[in-house]
Design an enzyme around this catalytic site. Structure first.
Site, short mmCIF file in Angstrom:
data_model
loop_
_atom_site.label_atom_id
_atom_site.label_comp_id
_atom_site.label_asym_id
_atom_site.label_seq_id
_atom_site.Cartn_x
_atom_site.Cartn_y
_atom_site.Cartn_z
CE1 TYR A 1 3.46 -11.46 -44.30
CE2 TYR A 1 1.23 -13.02 -43.96
CZ TYR A 1 2.04 -11.68 -43.59
OH TYR A 1 1.32 -10.83 -42.65
CG HIS B 1 2.92 -10.69 -39.78
ND1 HIS B 1 1.40 -11.00 -39.27
CD2 HIS B 1 3.11 -8.75 -40.46
CE1 HIS B 1 1.21 -9.86 -39.12
NE2 HIS B 1 1.81 -8.43 -40.56
N PRO C 1 7.10 -7.05 -38.84
CG PRO C 1 4.61 -6.84 -37.81
CD PRO C 1 5.85 -7.46 -38.47
CB SER D 1 -2.52 -2.06 -40.54
OG SER D 1 -3.07 -3.37 -39.86
#
Length: 825
Positions: A261, A500, A274, A716
C-alpha cells in the site's frame, strides 16, 4: 479577610504566604487529577477541568489558610506542606499510565446514556473481560521536503504506523485490545513463522514453471539454486529474517504494508480502495435521506462504543483449520486511522493520545463541501433526533451557492505523489491546516451524494461507489484518505468506500453487516426526549486556494475523469447454481470458483497467468494476508482438458483433473493461512537484502520473478450474510479484478478491467466465466450417480438468463461490445 483576622504583621504575612501556597498546590495537584477524571469521563475538555481547579484553589486558599496558621502554627504547617510535596512526585509516577485506561463497557454506556442494543449476532459473544496490552512502537517524526514542517502538522496526538522514507525505522504500534477468557494478552497468539528457505524456493519454482518459457525456466532454476546454495546469499538473509522474527511481533508486517500500500503511487479510487455496495434504498424525499443518514450514524456510534468499551468478542477461524482464535488488531483502526500522503511513501497514522481528546465528530460531505458534525456535545452523545436536526442544518448550509468553496476533496482522488504536493501547498495557510486537521481526526465521513443520473443497476451502483462518477458528479464529494466513508445517494445508491491499508475486507464486511442489521432490526429513535438543547450549528470547513492549489485541482479533476472513463465493470448474479451445489460435490466452493476463474481466463486468452487470491493470516499476531497462487499446474491441466484437449480426454479423466486442481488449491490455501506461503517470505528476503545494503540478489531481478508478481488476475472471496456485495478495480493495466460472493443458490461476481487495455474486456470475461461454470456443473452431473427421473441440481431452466444481462442485440450502459479473444474495438 486575612488583614481583618490577623492584626500582627508577622502573623498576617505568614497567613498570606500559606494562602499563596494553597493556590500553588491546587494549581499543581488538581490538573493531573482532573486529567484522570477526564479520561474516565470519556468526553470533555481537559482545559476546562484545569480552569476549574485553578478557580477552586484561588477561592479556598485565602479562606482556610489563616485558620490553619492560627490553630497549628506556621512551622507545623510548613512541615506538612513539605511532606505533601515529597509525596506528590511518587504519586504522579504511580499514575503515569492512567491515561491509557479506558472505561468499561457498562461505564461508557452510562456516561453516554445510550448504550448498544446488542452485539452483532454472527460474532461469538462468550469473551468480554480482558487485560490490555500497552504500545510497542517507535514514534518518529519527519519533515516534508517542501515545508520543513512536521508531516502531521500537529502535536504528538498520533502514532506513526509506517513512516515516510526519510525516517530510519518505525514499528507498528500494537493498539490496546481486549482478549477473550483464556487468552490473557495478544502475545498468546503465535508469531508468524519464517518458512524454511528450501521449501519456499521449491514452491516458487513449481509456481512459475508453467508461466514462463522453457528457456527462461532453465535460467530461473539455475539462479534459484545459486541463491539457496549452502553458505550463499539466501541462507544469510534467512538467518537475518529469523533474528527479525525474534525481535518483532510480526516480522513481515512493515515490509508488507509498505510494499502493498504505502509505496504505491497510484490513486486510491479504483486502484486500491474496495467498496461495499448496499441494497438500493427507496427514498421518497430529502427527509427520508436524512432519517436514513441519522439512523446510520447512530449505528456507527453504537459499533464504535463496542470498540471503545473493548467489548468486541474475539473471532475464530472458519473453513480450513477452523476454531483458531484470530488477531483483532484491524478492527480498532476502523475509526482511528488516516492515510497521510507522502512524496515517495505514504504514512498510516493511528490517532491514540493521552494529550488530545478522542475524536468527537464526523465529517459530512455535501455538494463537495465539508461540515463538522459533533456527535458528542456537553459530555453526551447526540441521539438520533439531534443528529437529524444537525443534518437538516447541513443541507441548508450546503444549498447556499454563494458560500460554496472549491471541491478540495478532488485532490485526494489523485495519485499519491500529486496529492502529497497539493497538500504541501494547502498547509501553507493556517485556515487550510485547521480544516485538514478536522478531517484527519474525524471518526469517519458521511457523504450525502446528489442523484447520479444513471440507472441503478448493480454495475452502475458499483461504479458510483468506486469513483463517484467523476468531478462533475459526486467524485469530489469524498475524502479518500479516511478508512470509512459512508455514501448515501439521493437516488438510493448507498455503500461504503474503504481505504484499505488499515484493515482487510473481513473487517469492512463485519462492520457493514452490523450496521445493516442494526438499521433493519433497531427501530429509528426520532424522539425529542433527552435531546441536547441549544445545539450549536455544524461548522463548514473553509479553504483558501492559491493559484498553485487551483492548478492542482484542475489536474486532479482531469485525471479522475480519465479514470472514470477507463474503468470497465460488470457486476451481476450468476443464478444457475450456488455454493450448495458445489458442497454436495464434496468440494470447497472457494477452490471450485478459483478453478473456474482459471478456466475462464484460459478460454479467453489461451494461456495461464499469475493469480492473486488473498488468504488471511490473522491466526498470528498482527496478521494480515498472504497470497494463494491459484494458477497451479493442476488447474492448467484441468482447463486444457476442457479446451484444447476436450475431444480427446474422457470425462473420467477430466473429473480426476478437476479434483486434482481442487485439492491443489485447497492445499495451497492451508499453506498460506498457516504462514508457509512464498510471497511474504520472498518479500522479506528481498527487503532484508535492501536493509543490509546488499546488491539486489539475482533472483529478484530475474524476469520470472517479475512475471510471477504481475497479477493479471486479482481475486478475492468476500462472502456476506446480508444483501450487499464488494468490488474493486484491477491491480495492473492489462488485468482483471474478480471479486465473488458465494451464496447458497447463486454467486455474485464483480469483474473489472481497464478499457485502455486491448487484452481485457469485463463483459467477455464474465460471459466466459458463466459458460465455464455451466460446463463444470455438467461435468460433475455426468460423472455423478444421478437418480433416474430426477432433474439434476443446478440445471439451467430453459430460457434463463443471468440477472442484469443485456437482451439480445442490446448493450449495457458503458460496456464495450463483446468481441472475440477478449479484445476491445
Amino acid at each position: 479577610m486575612i488583614a481583618d483576622k490577623y492584626t500582627e504583621e508577622t502573623e498576617r504575612s505568614r497567613a498570606l504566604g500559606i494562602a499563596l501556597a494553597f493556590i500553588s498546590f491546587g494549581s499543581l495537584v488538581a490538573p493531573p487529577f482532573g486529567g484522570i477524571l477526564y479520561e474516565f469521563a470519556v468526553y470533555g475538555s481537559v482545559y476546562a477541568i484545569a480552569d476549574i481547579s485553578y478557580s477552586v484553589a484561588y477561592a479556598m486558599g485565602p479562606i482556610v489558610a489563616g485558620q490553619i496558621v492560627h490553630n497549628l502554627g506556621f512551622v507545623q504547617l510548613n512541615l506538612g506542606m513539605g511532606l505533601v510535596n515529597v509525596l506528590y512526585a511518587p504519586a504522579l509516577l504511580l499514575l503515569r499510565n492512567v491515561c491509557q485506561m479506558k472505561p468499561s463497557y457498562s461505564e461508557r454506556n452510562v456516561l453516554l446514556e445510550e448504550g448498544p442494543q446488542g452485539l452483532y449476532d454472527t460474532i461469538k459473544m462468550e469473551e468480554r473481560n480482558a487485560k490490555k496490552k500497552g504500545y510497542s512502537s517507535t514514534v518518529s517524526r519527519t519533515s516534508t521536503p517542501q515545508t520543513g514542517q512536521s508531516t502531521l502538522n500537529r502535536t504528538s496526538d498520533c502514532l506513526r504506523i509506517s513512516a515516510p522514507e526519510e525516517t530510519t525505522e518505525t514499528k507498528m504500534p500494537v493498539l490496546q485490545r481486549e482478549q477473550p477468557k483464556g487468552l490473557k494478552d495478544n502475545s498468546v497468539l503465535p508469531k508468524l513463522p519464517v518458512p524454511p528457505l528450501r521449501q519456499t524456493l521449491d514452491t516458487y519454482l513449481k509456481c512459475v514453471e508453467h508461466l514462463v518459457s522453457k528457456e527462461q525456466f532453465r535460467k530461473t532454476k539455475a539462479i534459484v539454486e545459486k541463491f539457496g546454495a549452502p553458505g550463499g546469499t539466501g541462507e544469510l538473509l534467512q538467518k537475518k529474517l529469523q533474528e527479525r522474527r525474534d525481535k518483532t511481533d510480526n516480522w513481515v508486517y512493515d515490509y508488507w504494508l509498505e510494499d502493498m500500500y504505502l509505496n504505491n503511487r497510484l490513486a486510491l479510487p479504483v486502484n486500491s480502495s474496495p467498496v461495499m455496495v448496499f441494497p438500493k434504498q427507496n427514498f421518497r424525499d430529502c427527509g427520508d435521506i436524512l432519517r436514513f443518514a441519522a439512523h446510520l450514524i447512530s449505528g456507527v456510534l453504537e459499533y464504535k462504543a463496542l470498540l471503545d468499551g473493548r467489548a468486541l468478542p474475539v473471532e475464530y477461524a472458519r473453513g480450513q483449520l477452523a476454531g483458531t482464535p484470530l488477531c483483532m488488531e484491524q478492527y480498532y483502526r476502523l475509526f482511528s486511522s488516516y492515510r497521510l500522503p507522502g512524496p515517495q511513501r505514504d504514512t498510516l497514522v493511528a490517532q491514540q493520545s493521552c494529550v488530545m481528546p478522542e475524536p468527537e465528530h464526523i465529517i459530512v460531505a455535501c455538494k463537495n463541501q465539508f461540515f463538522v458534525l459533533d456527535v458528542v456535545i456537553n459530555f453526551r452523545r447526540l441521539n438520533e433526533r439531534d443528529l437529524l436536526t444537525q443534518l437538516e442544518k447541513i443541507i441548508k448550509m450546503a444549498a447556499n451557492a454563494e458560500e460554496r468553496l472549491p471541491p478540495i476533496g478532488l485532490l485526494t482522488s489523485d495519485g499519491r505523489t500529486q496529492w502529497a504536493a497539493a497538500r504541501a501547498a494547502l498547509v501553507k495557510d493556517s485556515t487550510n491546516r485547521d480544516s485538514l486537521d478536522a478531517i484527519e481526526r474525524c471518526l469517519c465521513l458521511v457523504c450525502l451524494d446528489d442523484p447520479s443520473g444513471v440507472e441503478p443497476t448493480d454495475t452502475n451502483r458499483a461504479l458510483q461507489m468506486l469513483h463517484g462518477g467523476g468531478h462533475n458528479k459526486n467524485g469530489a464529494n469524498r475524502w479518500y484518505d479516511k478508512p470509512m466513508q459512508f455514501v448515501i445517494g439521493a437516488d438510493g445508491i448507498c455503500g461504503v468506500v474503504c481505504e484499505h491499508s488499515p484493515f482487510e475486507g473481513i473487517v469492512l464486511v463485519q462492520c457493514s453487516e452490523y450496521l445493516l442489521k442494526y438499521m433493519t432490526g433497531s427501530p429509528s429513535k426520532l424522539v425529542r426526549a433527552a435531546s441536547v438543547s441549544e445545539l450549536p450549528a455544524p461548522r463548514r470547513l473553509h479553504w483558501k486556494c492559491s493559484p498553485e492549489v487551483q492548478g492542482f485541482l484542475a489536474a486532479s479533476a482531469d485525471r479522475l475523469g480519465r479514470l472514470v472513463r477507463n474503468l470497465d465493470m460488470d457486476a451481476y448474479k450468476f443464478k444457475i447454481y450456488g455454493k450448495e451445489f458445489i458442497k454436495k460435490q464434496k468440494m470447497s466452493p472457494d477452490a471450485y470458483i478459483q478453478v473456474a476463474l482459471q478456466f475462464a481466463f484460459y478460454r479467453c486468452n489461451g494461456r495461464p497467468v499469475s493469480t492473486y487470491e488473498s488468504a488471511s493470516i490473522r491466526r498470528f499476531r498482527e496478521g494480515r494476508v498472504d497470497n494463494i497462487r491459484s494458477a497451479t499446474p493442476e488447474a492448467l491441466a484441468f482447463v486444457k482438458s476442457m479446451t484444447d484437449e476436450k475431444s480427446s480426454v474422457p470425462d473420467s479423466e477430466k473429473m480426476k483433473r478437476l479434483w486434482d486442481a481442487i485439492n491443489a488449491q485447497t492445499n495451497y490455501t492451508v499453506l498460506a493461512i498457516t504462514g508457509m506461503a512464498i510471497d511474504n517470505h520472498l518479500l522479506g528476503l528481498r527487503e532484508m537484502a535492501q536493509e543490509l545494503k546488499m546488491e539486489k540478489p539475482e533472483i529478484f531481478t530475474d524476469e520470472a520473478y517479475a512475471i510471477s508478481n504481475q497479477f493479471i488476475l486479482s481475486t478475492s472471496q468476500v462472502p456476506t450474510t446480508v444483501e450487499m456485495f464488494c468490488c474493486y478495480g484491477p491491480v495492473v493495466p492489462n488485468g482483471y479484478g474478480a471479486c465473488y460472493n458465494p451464496q447458497p443458490d447463486h454467486v455474485v461476481f464483480c469483474v473489472s478491467s481497464f478499457r485502455e487495455s486491448t487484452e481485457t474486456c469485463s463483459a467477455v470475461f464474465a460471459e466466459a466465466l458463466d459458460q465455464c461454470l455451466v460446463e463444470m456443473r455438467d461435468l460433475c452431473n455426468r460423472c455423478s450417480a444421478a437418480k433416474p427421473g430426477s432433474q439434476k441440481e443446478g440445471a439451467a431452466k430453459p430460457g434463463s438468463q443471468k440477472e442484469g444481462a443485456a437482451k439480445p442485440g442490446s448493450q449495457k450502459e458503458g460496456e464495450a461490445k463483446p468481441v472475440k479473444n477478449g479484445n476491445k474495438p
